[in-house]
Scaffold this motif. Structure first.
Motif: not given
Length: 171
Positions: A62-66, A108-114, A122-124
């Motif tokens: 899903s990262k590549l799709v977004t 990238n800074i707050c990646g752990f929150i995602t 999907f939200i992105k």
């Protein structure tokens, strides 16, 4: 077998889309396949779209799709805007890329929150489509309401400091 009217209407909409973008959708090739098989070219188009989408999702998730959704169309429109004389288009796409860059840095800074946000990708996707869709042009709103008030005070103080530094004259 007769199809429900909603399905027929959806097939017609896809067919109109395919006619508007014949190179992208390989309209003529699909028309030939439709004549050979007797099945609607829309079915083959949707099959191809599904296969390509599944391969992309399978390769990068899903990262590549977004990332593709948030990059390909805006990049294409930015290339078109470069050649146009419309200042509003230039502003729209420059603003989009500023917001895109800002969101990429924050992600990238707050990646752990995602990881804790359900359906984050999907939200992105929905958020980035909202940012660049011509009906909404959300990038301008995000820039003026979020990024500009946050960044401009720092830029102004940086400009004042750089203006106060004497420059060397070369002879």
């Amino acid at each position: 077998m007769t199809l429900p009217p909603q399905v027929v209407a959806a097939i017609q909409k896809v067919d109109i889309f395919m006619e508007r973008y014949p190179t992208l959708t390989q309209y003529e090739k699909l028309k030939a396949i439709e004549k050979q098989t007797g099945y609607s070219k829309v079915y083959f188009f949707l099959l191809g779209f599904t296969v390509i989408s599944s391969i992309i999702y399978g390769l990068g998730g899903s990262k590549l799709v977004t990332d593709l959704v948030s990059f390909i169309y805006p990049a294409y429109m930015s290339f078109k805007a470069i050649d146009s004389s419309n200042a509003a288009e230039h502003t729209q796409w420059l603003t989009y890329w500023v917001v895109f860059s800002f969101m990429t840095i924050v992600e990238n800074i707050c990646g752990f929150i995602t990881d804790f946000i359900p359906f984050y990708f999907f939200i992105k996707v929905a958020f980035f489509i909202w940012l660049y869709h011509p009906k909404f042009m959300g990038a301008g709103l995000v820039y003026t309401e979020v990024i500009k008030p946050f960044v401009m005070p720092y830029l102004n103080s940086l400009q004042k400091k750089s203006a106060a530094v004497p420059t060397k004259k070369t002879e």
